[in-house]
Design an enzyme around this catalytic site. Structure first.
Site, PDB file in Angstrom:
ATOM      1  N   HIS A 106     -15.328  70.167   2.432  1.00 18.00           N
ATOM      2  CA  HIS A 106     -13.946  70.832   2.288  1.00 18.00           C
ATOM      3  C   HIS A 106     -13.585  70.243   0.930  1.00 18.00           C
ATOM      4  O   HIS A 106     -13.012  70.874   0.892  1.00 18.00           O
ATOM      5  CB  HIS A 106     -13.195  69.934   3.651  1.00 18.00           C
ATOM      6  CG  HIS A 106     -11.552  70.168   3.347  1.00 18.00           C
ATOM      7  ND1 HIS A 106     -10.335  69.536   3.046  1.00 18.00           N
ATOM      8  CD2 HIS A 106     -10.790  70.772   3.821  1.00 18.00           C
ATOM      9  CE1 HIS A 106      -9.860  69.938   2.635  1.00 18.00           C
ATOM     10  NE2 HIS A 106      -9.624  70.916   3.433  1.00 18.00           N
ATOM     11  N   HIS A 107     -13.606  68.563   1.316  1.00 20.76           N
ATOM     12  CA  HIS A 107     -13.386  68.662  -0.613  1.00 20.76           C
ATOM     13  C   HIS A 107     -13.959  67.031  -0.676  1.00 20.76           C
ATOM     14  O   HIS A 107     -14.382  66.254  -0.202  1.00 20.76           O
ATOM     15  CB  HIS A 107     -11.983  68.179  -0.681  1.00 20.76           C
ATOM     16  CG  HIS A 107     -11.279  67.397   0.010  1.00 20.76           C
ATOM     17  ND1 HIS A 107     -10.590  66.500   1.275  1.00 20.76           N
ATOM     18  CD2 HIS A 107     -11.474  65.641  -0.444  1.00 20.76           C
ATOM     19  CE1 HIS A 107     -10.601  65.521   1.346  1.00 20.76           C
ATOM     20  NE2 HIS A 107     -10.503  64.730   0.048  1.00 20.76           N
ATOM     21  N   GLN A 171     -16.301  59.504  -2.205  1.00 23.62           N
ATOM     22  CA  GLN A 171     -15.211  60.053  -1.010  1.00 23.62           C
ATOM     23  C   GLN A 171     -15.898  61.796  -0.414  1.00 23.62           C
ATOM     24  O   GLN A 171     -15.373  62.852  -1.324  1.00 23.62           O
ATOM     25  CB  GLN A 171     -14.069  59.930  -0.931  1.00 23.62           C
ATOM     26  CG  GLN A 171     -13.726  60.076   1.151  1.00 23.62           C
ATOM     27  CD  GLN A 171     -12.220  59.822   0.280  1.00 23.62           C
ATOM     28  OE1 GLN A 171     -11.839  61.389   0.430  1.00 23.62           O
ATOM     29  NE2 GLN A 171     -10.682  59.437   0.246  1.00 23.62           N
ATOM     30  N   HIS A 173     -14.852  65.004   2.872  1.00 25.35           N
ATOM     31  CA  HIS A 173     -14.409  65.101   3.692  1.00 25.35           C
ATOM     32  C   HIS A 173     -14.596  65.943   4.141  1.00 25.35           C
ATOM     33  O   HIS A 173     -15.104  66.887   3.226  1.00 25.35           O
ATOM     34  CB  HIS A 173     -12.752  65.225   3.268  1.00 25.35           C
ATOM     35  CG  HIS A 173     -11.986  65.929   4.556  1.00 25.35           C
ATOM     36  ND1 HIS A 173     -10.900  66.324   4.310  1.00 25.35           N
ATOM     37  CD2 HIS A 173     -12.209  65.827   5.627  1.00 25.35           C
ATOM     38  CE1 HIS A 173     -10.918  66.966   5.583  1.00 25.35           C
ATOM     39  NE2 HIS A 173     -11.218  66.497   6.613  1.00 25.35           N
ATOM     40  N   HIS A 243      -3.417  72.041  -4.898  1.00 23.03           N
ATOM     41  CA  HIS A 243      -4.015  71.596  -3.084  1.00 23.03           C
ATOM     42  C   HIS A 243      -2.628  71.313  -2.480  1.00 23.03           C
ATOM     43  O   HIS A 243      -1.923  70.571  -2.466  1.00 23.03           O
ATOM     44  CB  HIS A 243      -4.451  70.599  -3.700  1.00 23.03           C
ATOM     45  CG  HIS A 243      -5.926  69.857  -2.365  1.00 23.03           C
ATOM     46  ND1 HIS A 243      -7.234  70.498  -1.638  1.00 23.03           N
ATOM     47  CD2 HIS A 243      -4.968  68.982  -1.196  1.00 23.03           C
ATOM     48  CE1 HIS A 243      -6.996  70.287   0.085  1.00 23.03           C
ATOM     49  NE2 HIS A 243      -5.859  69.302   0.035  1.00 23.03           N
ATOM     50  N   HIS A 245      -2.956  72.502   2.153  1.00 24.79           N
ATOM     51  CA  HIS A 245      -3.736  73.227   3.373  1.00 24.79           C
ATOM     52  C   HIS A 245      -3.563  74.689   3.312  1.00 24.79           C
ATOM     53  O   HIS A 245      -3.262  75.049   3.038  1.00 24.79           O
ATOM     54  CB  HIS A 245      -3.959  72.754   4.677  1.00 24.79           C
ATOM     55  CG  HIS A 245      -4.137  71.048   4.863  1.00 24.79           C
ATOM     56  ND1 HIS A 245      -4.409  70.480   5.644  1.00 24.79           N
ATOM     57  CD2 HIS A 245      -5.034  70.798   2.935  1.00 24.79           C
ATOM     58  CE1 HIS A 245      -4.894  69.301   5.172  1.00 24.79           C
ATOM     59  NE2 HIS A 245      -4.905  69.263   4.156  1.00 24.79           N
ATOM     60  N   MET A 315      -0.619  69.312   3.605  1.00 26.40           N
ATOM     61  CA  MET A 315      -0.347  68.560   2.464  1.00 26.40           C
ATOM     62  C   MET A 315       0.426  69.239   1.024  1.00 26.40           C
ATOM     63  O   MET A 315      -0.216  70.922   0.525  1.00 26.40           O
ATOM     64  CB  MET A 315      -2.161  67.922   1.345  1.00 26.40           C
ATOM     65  CG  MET A 315      -3.162  67.136   2.554  1.00 26.40           C
ATOM     66  SD  MET A 315      -4.222  66.242   1.890  1.00 26.40           S
ATOM     67  CE  MET A 315      -4.116  65.024   2.600  1.00 26.40           C
TER      68      MET A 315
END
Length: 888
Positions: A106-107, A171, A173, A243, A245, A315
């Site tokens: 996703h990211h 990180q 996701h 960014h 959703h 977000m």
């Protein structure tokens, strides 16, 4: 006498051994041990193919950071892994190349910090554990198959010894784990290009983020507003990223200084979430305000939507990538304060205009690293004349412009404002058809009312983003547009039979009206379907081409006082042919002339602006019988850009644009779109950097063309700062670097490596010349003397070679410990905002989800696939049939 060759061979061998040993030392030191581990798994496992690249250059190297073959078991999983910075000295990240696909990821976020949260190979950083035990700084963000990001020349993210960042934490996701039904192991990540050469400017990230927005179900529009006062040192934004959703429609960021809003960037978050070039040369200094707005829709939702980290949450993030002087470097800052209603009452109108994303545009944006020869292009506003007259001069379409759909009606006029932004005049939902006028040229569709959409759009010529929108409920059938030195718009409306001067401040004020509304005529106070306006920038006088009924050009003072008029000209008065729709005008400031595109006669005529005296006529068979529009560039001997139209008598001539030498009347170049054909090219304008825009009324499109040499790719690729005109300006005005400072890493490498053979060859040749024995009677003594003399420099050369090799090896003081270390990101403190623990924050608010926030999940999941948000509006726009022949 063999001493010289032996000496040279020894030197060459020593240099080769030293260089090879140095590279092996680098290769072993910079390669994480993780890549050496014996991963006993499936032979197709991606971990077995993990390799680290090392440049054969003493300054530049690359580092692969990726997941060690993970298999997430549930959706909305956040996994982290940590990598040590591969040197104990300062280093600088200058390039980010993603190795991931939105089908799986996703990211991704890359952080820098001093102490990772965990020391395990990888860990779950979406629940209790975070990413860093200390302060973490966001360095990079990726989503939606965004292309690579390359920083500007002389700019880098500082890591290593004195930066407070000894570790990278990746990180990832994983939004939808259905992609892992085959239980494959994921090695997504990115490659960092790094250099040990100090950079004069240090990059950083400023994040504006809403934390308290609630989107009500069914509500058509919800705005999330964020703003903070800027209280740090001067920074220069060069890229932005948005960014949200699935509910986000548009995100815009601004700098506010002395009450004036300056756009930093505006984009649809449903497009590939890359870092895009900022719109203008905008800096931020102490006392400015930074603001952002996210526009959401609650349509289709049955319950409230909160800010959070899961697929059911939303977000609102606006990232600013900036650089600042290395003496004041701050790697990360953030802003989470809700903007006041009073402040956002003055936000520009374009911030509220959703950007529609079509499937075709979205797929087009999934581009790779740009490889355009951008270093070969001329600088802005330089050598335009030489460029135009160059035999290789050719205009080509920029196929990815605009970067988002402009949602235009029939495009009737184009102009430039005082800031060199493109001004588009279009007809919205009105169209000129066979039934629009009666036999007396009176408009028959007044019952429709004026066009309700914004008919005047100010657009960034670099990327096509809308900067301003105006002209609502003012016009019926727009036609021509130009601007004056006060930046007012001079427009013509063929339905109103009027020429209007309109303010450009967005208030839609008519400052001056010439002609009587809806009343055609042929005297000095009336027009009949006037087509265009040209303005003399020195006197303020205006010239009107009139038009579809009258065959004349009228001249007025700046306050609207009638001065004179004239008809078509000819060098032979006995064969003078009247105008047949004088359709487009342009003023030539360097020649003090006015030229007109005489549409149906297929010619261009020019006149002295002061007197109306005929100067010349340009006519060419390649026009095909019709010339719709013209513009002018003073480059070289003067260039007239023109577009032709379909003729009733010649159906074989293609529709295209022309670059014409004003003095010789020769056609220098022809150009046309690559993917779509012109349908009815209606107006044309040239910008200061040599780009040419064509407005097409038939396809309701604006096309951009640039020369091959000056072509700047405006693909949705990341930041190749060589593409950014504003970055060129900032670097040239704010710093006077050494010559090698402005070159790319590849050029620097050539400078360092290439001269070395010459440095070795030259002494070798000189040594041979010096050691050639001269004829002597004492032949028996000379060999011994020469041999002794040659042994001394040989010993010295060997000693120097050993010393250089020893020094070179000791320069690579890098860490070799295991890189299977822990993690990063529990606490994130904005440099200028204080500490931030989103997990605790959202846990303390009823209705908010804690999931994904302990690690500062600034981005969440919506498991996007671009199905629901796609629109066929762009396809409708380009499939529109051309208007009837009577409607231009």
């Amino acid at each position: 006498m063999m001493g010289v060759p032996v000496c040279c061979v020894v030197v060459v061998v020593l240099a080769f051994i030293c260089h090879s040993h140095s590279l092996e030392t680098q290769n072993q030191a910079y390669r994480p041990k993780r890549s050496h581990e014996d991963v006993r798994s499936d032979p197709s496992d991606c971990t077995l193919r993990t390799k680290q690249q090392v440049f054969t250059n003493s300054h530049n190297f690359s580092v692969d950071i990726q997941m060690p073959g993970v298999v997430p078991t549930k959706s909305d999983t956040y996994l982290c892994t940590a990598f040590p910075v591969p040197t104990s000295h300062d280093a600088f990240v200058v390039d980010f190349i993603p190795r991931a696909s939105m089908d799986t990821v996703h990211h991704m976020l890359l952080f820098g910090c001093q102490t990772p949260f965990s020391t395990s190979n990888y860990w779950d950083c979406g629940s209790v554990q975070g990413t860093c035990k200390d302060e973490a700084s966001i360095m990079y963000a990726w989503a939606r198959n965004a292309p690579p990001t390359k920083l500007p020349k002389d700019v880098g993210f500082k890591v290593g010894r004195n930066s407070g960042m000894s570790y990278f934490v990746l990180q990832i996701h994983y939004g939808d784990v259905s992609a892992f039904r085959d239980h494959h192991r994921d090695c997504s990540g990115l490659t960092l290009t790094m250099t040990s050469k100090p950079q004069p400017f240090i990059a950083g990230i400023y994040l504006l983020m809403s934390v308290d927005t609630i989107i009500l179900p069914g509500k058509r529009v919800t705005n999330a507003d964020v703003s903070c006062d800027y209280t740090s040192h001067l920074i220069y934004p060069f890229a932005f990223r948005t960014h949200t959703h699935h509910l986000g429609k548009v995100v815009s960021g601004y700098r506010i200084r002395n009450g004036k809003w300056s756009l930093i960037g505006r984009q649809s978050p449903q497009l590939p979430q890359a870092f895009y070039p900022v719109n203008k040369d905008v800096n931020m200094k102490y006392g400015d305000t930074i603001a952002a707005r996210c526009v959401f829709t609650g349509e289709g939702r049955t319950s409230k939507t909160y800010i959070g980290g899961t697929s059911n949450d939303e977000m609102c993030n606006f990232y600013i990538m900036y650089y600042m002087d290395s003496k004041h470097a701050i790697p990360y800052m953030n802003c989470m304060e809700t903007g006041s209603k009073e402040l956002f009452e003055h936000i520009p109108a374009e911030a509220n205009v959703p950007i529609t994303v079509s499937p075709g545009l979205n797929s087009m944006m999934h581009m790779g690293h740009s490889t355009d020869h951008q270093d070969d292009r001329p600088l802005l506003d330089t050598n335009k004349g030489e460029q135009a007259l160059d035999q290789d001069y050719h205009l080509e379409q920029v196929t990815v412009w605009p970067q988002s759909s402009l949602q235009l009606g029939q495009v009737s006029g184009l102009a430039l404002d005082s800031d060199s932004n493109l001004v588009i005049f279009h007809r919205g939902d009105h169209e000129w058809g066979d039934d629009s006028f009666d036999g007396q040229a009176r408009y028959q569709q007044r019952s429709l009312g004026p066009i309700q959409q914004s008919t005047i759009l100010v657009v960034n010529p670099t990327n096509g983003n809308i900067l301003k929108a105006s002209g609502r409920n003012m016009f019926y059938l727009p036609h021509g547009i130009t601007t004056d030195k006060e930046n007012n718009y001079w427009v013509t409306d063929v339905a109103l039979h009027q020429v209007l001067r309109v303010s450009s401040d967005g208030r839609d004020r008519t400052l001056l009206a010439l002609g009587e509304a809806f009343t055609p005529g042929s005297d000095s106070k009336h027009f009949c379907k006037p087509t265009d306006v040209a303005v003399d920038p020195h006197t303020g006088n205006i010239f009107v081409s009139d038009g579809y009924c009258n065959a004349r050009i009228l001249k007025f003072s700046s306050d609207g006082r009638y001065l004179s008029e004239w008809g078509a000209g000819s060098s032979d008065r006995r064969r003078r042919i009247p105008f047949r729709i004088p359709h487009s005008l342009v003023f030539l400031p360097d020649r003090r002339e006015v030229c007109v595109a005489d549409r149906e006669n297929g010619r261009i005529q020019c006149f002295i602006a002061e007197t109306g005296e005929f100067v010349k006529e340009i006519k060419n068979e390649e026009f095909g019988g019709e010339v719709f529009a013209i513009t002018y560039s003073p480059a070289g001997d003067g260039i007239i850009f023109a577009v032709n139209g379909k003729s009733l008598y010649d159906h074989s001539t293609p529709l295209r644009g022309f670059a014409i030498n004003y003095s010789t009347k020769d056609i220098l170049d022809t150009f046309s779109p690559e993917k779509k054909e012109f349908k009815m090219p209606h107006d044309i304008v040239e910008t200061r950097d040599g780009s040419v825009f064509v407005g097409d009324a038939g396809s309701k499109t604006v096309f951009k063309f640039t020369t091959e040499k000056a072509h700047r790719s405006v693909k949705k690729a990341g930041i190749e700062v060589q593409e950014l005109e504003e970055m060129e300006t900032v670097v040239k005005t704010k710093v006077r670097p050494e010559p090698d400072m402005l070159e790319t890493a590849a050029v620097r490498q050539k400078q360092i490596v290439a001269p070395q053979p010459r440095l070795q060859e030259q002494p070798e040749e000189e040594e041979k010349k010096k050691s050639v024995p001269q004829p002597s009677k004492q032949q028996g003594v000379l060999p011994a003397v020469i041999t002794t003399l040659l042994l001394i420099p040989l010993v010295l050369v060997i000693s120097i070679g050993v010393f250089i090799c020893w020094r070179k090896n000791n320069r690579h003081d890098v860490k070799t410990e295991s890189s299977s270390v822990g993690g990063i990101l529990g606490k994130i403190r904005g440099k200028a905002v204080g500490s931030l623990n989103l997990g605790n924050f959202f846990a303390s608010h009823k209705g908010y989800s804690r999931q994904g926030f302990d690690q500062l999940s600034t981005e969440g999941s919506d498991q996007e696939r671009n199905d629901e948000e796609s629109s066929d509006s762009e396809n409708e726009e380009y499939s529109a049939l051309p208007p009837p022949r009577s409607s231009p």
